[in-house]
Design a protein around this motif. Structure first.
Motif, PDB file in Angstrom:
ATOM      1  N   LEU A 134       0.803  -1.220   0.000  1.00 41.64           N
ATOM      2  CA  LEU A 134       0.000   0.000   0.000  1.00 41.64           C
ATOM      3  C   LEU A 134       0.835   1.269   0.000  1.00 41.64           C
ATOM      4  O   LEU A 134       0.349   2.326  -0.434  1.00 41.64           O
ATOM      5  CB  LEU A 134      -0.933   0.012   1.217  1.00 41.64           C
ATOM      6  N   ASN A 135       2.068   1.191   0.460  1.00 37.48           N
ATOM      7  CA  ASN A 135       2.906   2.386   0.566  1.00 37.48           C
ATOM      8  C   ASN A 135       3.041   3.060  -0.800  1.00 37.48           C
ATOM      9  O   ASN A 135       3.532   2.471  -1.760  1.00 37.48           O
ATOM     10  CB  ASN A 135       4.293   2.033   1.087  1.00 37.48           C
ATOM     11  N   GLY A 136       2.578   4.309  -0.901  1.00 40.95           N
ATOM     12  CA  GLY A 136       2.639   5.055  -2.144  1.00 40.95           C
ATOM     13  C   GLY A 136       1.408   4.927  -3.012  1.00 40.95           C
ATOM     14  O   GLY A 136       1.227   5.703  -3.954  1.00 40.95           O
ATOM     15  N   LEU A 137       0.551   3.947  -2.750  1.00 41.42           N
ATOM     16  CA  LEU A 137      -0.694   3.829  -3.502  1.00 41.42           C
ATOM     17  C   LEU A 137      -1.745   4.763  -2.914  1.00 41.42           C
ATOM     18  O   LEU A 137      -1.616   5.252  -1.787  1.00 41.42           O
ATOM     19  CB  LEU A 137      -1.210   2.391  -3.487  1.00 41.42           C
ATOM     20  N   ALA A 138      -2.800   4.980  -3.688  1.00 43.39           N
ATOM     21  CA  ALA A 138      -3.877   5.864  -3.250  1.00 43.39           C
ATOM     22  C   ALA A 138      -5.191   5.112  -3.324  1.00 43.39           C
ATOM     23  O   ALA A 138      -5.396   4.253  -4.193  1.00 43.39           O
ATOM     24  CB  ALA A 138      -3.939   7.114  -4.129  1.00 43.39           C
ATOM     25  N   VAL A 139      -6.083   5.421  -2.427  1.00 43.87           N
ATOM     26  CA  VAL A 139      -7.418   4.836  -2.446  1.00 43.87           C
ATOM     27  C   VAL A 139      -8.413   5.958  -2.725  1.00 43.87           C
ATOM     28  O   VAL A 139      -8.435   6.983  -2.050  1.00 43.87           O
ATOM     29  CB  VAL A 139      -7.744   4.083  -1.127  1.00 43.87           C
ATOM     30  N   GLY A 140      -9.167   5.779  -3.798  1.00 42.15           N
ATOM     31  CA  GLY A 140     -10.150   6.781  -4.211  1.00 42.15           C
ATOM     32  C   GLY A 140     -11.345   6.091  -4.814  1.00 42.15           C
ATOM     33  O   GLY A 140     -11.646   4.945  -4.485  1.00 42.15           O
ATOM     34  N   ASN A 141     -12.030   6.772  -5.725  1.00 44.99           N
ATOM     35  CA  ASN A 141     -13.218   6.148  -6.300  1.00 44.99           C
ATOM     36  C   ASN A 141     -13.304   6.449  -7.786  1.00 44.99           C
ATOM     37  O   ASN A 141     -12.717   7.400  -8.292  1.00 44.99           O
ATOM     38  CB  ASN A 141     -14.482   6.653  -5.593  1.00 44.99           C
ATOM     39  N   TYR A 142     -14.048   5.596  -8.463  1.00 44.04           N
ATOM     40  CA  TYR A 142     -14.442   5.839  -9.851  1.00 44.04           C
ATOM     41  C   TYR A 142     -15.896   5.433  -9.960  1.00 44.04           C
ATOM     42  O   TYR A 142     -16.246   4.276  -9.743  1.00 44.04           O
ATOM     43  CB  TYR A 142     -13.592   5.031 -10.831  1.00 44.04           C
ATOM     44  N   GLY A 143     -16.752   6.384 -10.256  1.00 43.75           N
ATOM     45  CA  GLY A 143     -18.183   6.086 -10.311  1.00 43.75           C
ATOM     46  C   GLY A 143     -18.701   5.554  -9.001  1.00 43.75           C
ATOM     47  O   GLY A 143     -19.552   4.666  -8.986  1.00 43.75           O
ATOM     48  N   THR A 144     -18.189   6.061  -7.891  1.00 41.94           N
ATOM     49  CA  THR A 144     -18.511   5.705  -6.497  1.00 41.94           C
ATOM     50  C   THR A 144     -17.893   4.378  -6.062  1.00 41.94           C
ATOM     51  O   THR A 144     -18.011   4.014  -4.896  1.00 41.94           O
ATOM     52  CB  THR A 144     -20.032   5.660  -6.209  1.00 41.94           C
ATOM     53  N   LEU A 145     -17.242   3.628  -6.969  1.00 44.03           N
ATOM     54  CA  LEU A 145     -16.597   2.373  -6.592  1.00 44.03           C
ATOM     55  C   LEU A 145     -15.213   2.677  -6.022  1.00 44.03           C
ATOM     56  O   LEU A 145     -14.351   3.220  -6.713  1.00 44.03           O
ATOM     57  CB  LEU A 145     -16.468   1.450  -7.804  1.00 44.03           C
ATOM     58  N   VAL A 146     -15.006   2.322  -4.755  1.00 48.92           N
ATOM     59  CA  VAL A 146     -13.713   2.580  -4.107  1.00 48.92           C
ATOM     60  C   VAL A 146     -12.687   1.610  -4.663  1.00 48.92           C
ATOM     61  O   VAL A 146     -12.948   0.404  -4.770  1.00 48.92           O
ATOM     62  CB  VAL A 146     -13.836   2.443  -2.577  1.00 48.92           C
ATOM     63  N   GLN A 147     -11.509   2.130  -5.009  1.00 42.27           N
ATOM     64  CA  GLN A 147     -10.479   1.299  -5.608  1.00 42.27           C
ATOM     65  C   GLN A 147      -9.099   1.841  -5.317  1.00 42.27           C
ATOM     66  O   GLN A 147      -8.939   2.990  -4.883  1.00 42.27           O
ATOM     67  CB  GLN A 147     -10.692   1.180  -7.102  1.00 42.27           C
ATOM     68  N   LEU A 148      -8.102   0.996  -5.576  1.00 37.48           N
ATOM     69  CA  LEU A 148      -6.701   1.372  -5.403  1.00 37.48           C
ATOM     70  C   LEU A 148      -6.096   1.781  -6.729  1.00 37.48           C
ATOM     71  O   LEU A 148      -6.403   1.201  -7.772  1.00 37.48           O
ATOM     72  CB  LEU A 148      -5.895   0.200  -4.836  1.00 37.48           C
ATOM     73  N   GLY A 149      -5.225   2.774  -6.664  1.00 37.84           N
ATOM     74  CA  GLY A 149      -4.494   3.220  -7.836  1.00 37.84           C
ATOM     75  C   GLY A 149      -3.359   4.116  -7.404  1.00 37.84           C
ATOM     76  O   GLY A 149      -2.808   3.960  -6.307  1.00 37.84           O
ATOM     77  N   VAL A 150      -3.023   5.076  -8.232  1.00 36.68           N
ATOM     78  CA  VAL A 150      -2.023   6.079  -7.866  1.00 36.68           C
ATOM     79  C   VAL A 150      -2.631   7.455  -8.053  1.00 36.68           C
ATOM     80  O   VAL A 150      -3.605   7.626  -8.791  1.00 36.68           O
ATOM     81  CB  VAL A 150      -0.744   5.952  -8.714  1.00 36.68           C
ATOM     82  N   LYS A 151      -2.059   8.426  -7.380  1.00 36.25           N
ATOM     83  CA  LYS A 151      -2.542   9.798  -7.494  1.00 36.25           C
ATOM     84  C   LYS A 151      -1.481  10.607  -8.225  1.00 36.25           C
ATOM     85  O   LYS A 151      -0.334  10.708  -7.776  1.00 36.25           O
ATOM     86  CB  LYS A 151      -2.826  10.392  -6.121  1.00 36.25           C
ATOM     87  N   THR A 152      -1.853  11.155  -9.362  1.00 35.29           N
ATOM     88  CA  THR A 152      -0.926  11.950 -10.169  1.00 35.29           C
ATOM     89  C   THR A 152      -1.189  13.440 -10.070  1.00 35.29           C
ATOM     90  O   THR A 152      -0.384  14.246 -10.505  1.00 35.29           O
ATOM     91  CB  THR A 152      -1.011  11.536 -11.646  1.00 35.29           C
ATOM     92  N   GLY A 153      -2.337  13.796  -9.529  1.00 35.95           N
ATOM     93  CA  GLY A 153      -2.700  15.206  -9.442  1.00 35.95           C
ATOM     94  C   GLY A 153      -3.528  15.690 -10.607  1.00 35.95           C
ATOM     95  O   GLY A 153      -3.989  16.829 -10.623  1.00 35.95           O
ATOM     96  N   THR A 154      -3.732  14.833 -11.594  1.00 33.63           N
ATOM     97  CA  THR A 154      -4.521  15.227 -12.764  1.00 33.63           C
ATOM     98  C   THR A 154      -5.948  14.697 -12.708  1.00 33.63           C
ATOM     99  O   THR A 154      -6.753  14.994 -13.583  1.00 33.63           O
ATOM    100  CB  THR A 154      -3.852  14.714 -14.049  1.00 33.63           C
TER     101      THR A 154
END
Length: 714
Positions: A134-154
């Motif tokens: 998990l270190n460095g990954l981000a947890v957010g959503n797409y279409g209200t579905l919570v998921q893991l990815g990365v955050k680029t700021g865009t």
């Protein structure tokens, strides 16, 4: 050691993670690839439960980024999710996503990981145990579905981007233990509620379900297009008790397979987009839906076409049933028709109907479904088998059409989508070239109606030159003529991909050539309907030998800068603090336009002018002005004027009104209408000024918008 809230709360789980799983049930059922030679690892560190990872994202908040690994050589304080891969992208139906769950059987949570990589099944096969760092990954959503990815700021607020392909191996590690067997969690469609959202990403099994009638006798998905199909469970009062969406990719290896028509077991990945619960199929073999009778009462597979039980009919024979009457006529015999699709709705110029043709003629077939061209049965050039019993024919404004009854059998029209499987059957043959019937305008007869027609050596009449195919979003008529002066109407929908006017859209060709179109008739007037722009091939000189070229633009303003500048003069004659503006009310940063509204908490009397700069037409032999307009709400029509001597006072200037085409649809915004090339020959050799005069009253105040202003000349 890094801090992660209270590390103590994870000590027990961390200790458990130090044990290496050395034995799982070997699963050869799915024919997973040989993984010899791939790296594997069993990680030590702090195991973070799925629920705690999900809780890091606050709805409507920013994506949460887990702290970076500051001691890369020390695994003991790294943060991990540990789970089992529930998905497989081997068939291509799941794309750039890895779904995991927290147990091989009876999971309590699932999760979605967004990766910018394909063929993930080769490294992370279904059933394999994985460690997700998990270190460095981000947890957010797409279409209200919570998921893991990365955050680029865009990303938009709260969203995450896919983990870059080169970094996937940095964050996701496959255990060295043999892969296990994922046992689907048994659920019902009725269980798909917020109370069970923790299972998103899990492999689930749903029993006694079936695809609804709209999906019967169709493929999973058209080539290259992702579509939704619906499954249902329970049946009462003529409908399913509960339904869910099955999302199918047109790139899946099973996309062209026919959807199972019975009821039974469905196995897939559980997910959601906004408020819609969705299911994703790993592979079609996971579906065991062959049982009959179905919930809706269908007793056997409906998709086989048996010609031996039917009497073949021709298009001409079908049309003859409606001869001499304007009433609908039901077809009661066990008849069939085999005909080629010669025109469909691929570009949107035809809407909810296709034309089919055999050696004896063509006929329009009406269906209450959009995007018919995506259905393998209605692809251009395909032969389709049609069972005719219980369908209806009727002469509609002179054109005999095939359809059904609706509104409690009181109106003739379209065959309902849920009924289409009863009548239309794929011939399972490859599409053939569509060969048009070549005619001149004067040779056309009623026997040609419904056919694809080729008419040679025609051109748009002079009055249509400089116009677009349509005015706004409605259907527009343009006129074609041959070199003998015979004319025919060309009908084009503003909803067609080439129809609706936007700045820079298609202007009718000014040359002469051939047109390929479906022929219809309306109260004795023949009409043509093209299905793509290539159906108008007008590149030769016109009938008089001239070569038409659009007038060059010598001045233009699309108001995209967001302001009028010195090129425009704004004059407010009547009305308080209301005047022409350059605005963007649609949210598109580049789509500014001139705007005037005489309503401010109520209708207000106004007279407001928008006046262009003087544009020189010295040395020109032809000149015109054009623009687009959009109106909403009732009120006075916009007035457009020209002058060669603007005095600086609208009241003392001698204005000449111009005859222009304006939008007339007051019911909504967005249906921009082109004015056409408005002749300015009276101002050749002079400096011309164009003015837009807006007026409103205390009883009616329309909103007018002007864009894509051009003065042309040569």
């Amino acid at each position: 050691m890094k801090k992660y809230n209270s590390v103590l709360k994870y000590i027990f789980v961390a200790a458990a993670s130090l044990f290496v799983v050395t034995g799982c049930v070997q699963d050869d059922k799915y024919n997973q690839p040989n993984l010899d030679g791939y790296d594997c690892a069993d990680k030590k560190g702090i195991v973070v439960p799925f629920a705690d990872v999900k809780a890091k994202y606050v709805p409507n908040g920013e994506a949460y980024v887990f702290p970076e690994d500051t001691t890369p050589n020390n695994e003991s304080d790294d943060l991990y999710m540990v789970g089992y891969v529930s998905s497989s992208d081997e068939t291509g139906n799941i794309y750039k996503t890895i779904y995991i769950q927290d147990a091989l059987e009876n999971p309590t949570h699932g999760f979605t990981i967004s990766v910018d990589a394909v063929s993930n099944y080769t490294k992370y096969p279904q059933g394999s145990k994985v460690y997700v760092k998990l270190n460095g990954l981000a947890v957010g959503n797409y279409g209200t579905l919570v998921q893991l990815g990365v955050k680029t700021g865009t990303e938009i607020k709260g969203a995450v981007s896919r983990i870059p392909e080169k970094l996937v191996g940095k964050y996701i590690f496959r255990s060295c233990a043999p892969k296990g067997n994922i046992v689907p969690k048994v659920m019902k469609l009725s269980d798909m509620t917020a109370a069970n959202d923790q299972y998103f990403g899990c492999l689930i099994e749903i029993n006694d379900v079936e695809f609804d009638a709209r999906a019967l006798c169709t493929t999973y998905a058209p080539n290259g297009v992702t579509v939704d199909k619906t499954i249902g469970e329970g049946w009462a009062n003529g409908k399913y008790a509960k339904t869910a969406v099955v999302r199918n990719s047109g790139y899946a290896s099973f996309a062209s397979q026919m959807i199972p028509s019975g009821k039974g077991k469905f196995v897939g990945i559980y997910s959601k987009f906004t408020t819609t619960y969705q299911l994703y199929i790993n592979k079609s073999e996971d579906l065991k839906m062959t049982n009959f009778p179905r919930l809706d009462g269908l007793n056997s597979g409906p998709c086989d076409f048996d010609q031996s039980m039917l009497t073949p009919k021709t298009v001409a024979e079908i049309k003859q049933l409606a001869a001499g009457t304007t009433n609908w006529v039901q077809i009661t015999g066990d008849f069939s028709l085999k005909a080629q699709v010669v025109a469909n709705d691929e570009t949107g110029n035809l809407y909810k109907y296709v034309y089919v043709e055999d050696a004896t003629g063509g006929i329009r077939v009406n269906m209450n479904k959009t995007n018919l061209y995506l259905d393998s049965r209605f692809r251009l050039g395909k032969d389709v088998n049609i069972k005719l019993k219980n369908l209806y024919v009727r002469s509609v404004n002179g054109e005999v059409q095939l359809g059904s009854l609706f509104s409690n059998n009181t109106q003739f029209g379209q065959i309902e989508e849920a009924e289409m499987y009863k009548y239309f059957f794929d011939s399972n043959t490859t599409a053939r070239a569509v060969v048009p019937t070549e005619k001149t305008i004067s040779q056309l007869t009623m026997a040609d109606v419904g056919r694809l027609i080729k008419i040679k050596d025609v051109q748009f009449v002079n009055g249509d030159l400089g116009k677009t195919l349509t005015d706004g979003t409605n259907v527009t008529s343009r006129t074609l003529e041959d070199c003998s002066g015979n004319t025919i109407v060309l009908r084009t929908s503003g909803q067609a991909k080439f129809g609706n006017y936007v700045p820079g859209s298609y202007e009718v060709k000014g040359g002469k050539g051939d047109v390929y179109a479906a022929l219809s008739v309306y109260n004795g007037t023949y009409q043509l309907w093209i299905t793509r722009l290539a159906n108008i091939d007008f590149d030769a000189p016109r009938c008089d030998g001239s070569i038409y070229t659009p007038l060059p633009v010598i001045y233009s303003d699309s108001f995209s800068a967001g302001g009028f500048g010195s090129d425009w003069t704004i004059v407010n004659k009547v009305g308080p603090n209301q005047f022409w503006q350059s605005v963007n009310l649609g949210g598109n940063g580049s789509n500014y336009y001139a705007y005037m509204n005489g309503n401010s908490g109520g209708n207000i009397a106004n007279e407001d002018w928008l006046i262009s700069k003087a544009v020189s037409l010295v040395g020109k032999t032809k000149a015109a002005v054009s623009f687009t307009s959009d109106v909403r709400y009732s009120g006075n029509a916009l007035q457009v004027y020209a002058t060669d001597n603007y005095t600086g006072d609208v009241g003392t200037t001698n204005w000449t009104p111009l005859s222009v085409t304006l939008d007339t649809n007051t019911g909504g915004f967005g249906d921009w209408v082109g004015s056409g090339n408005v002749d300015l020959s009276a101002y050749l050799g002079k400096n011309v000024v164009i003015a837009f005069k807006y007026t409103s009253t205390t009883s009616a105040a329309a909103t007018w918008q002007i864009d894509d202003f051009k003065i042309k000349g040569e």
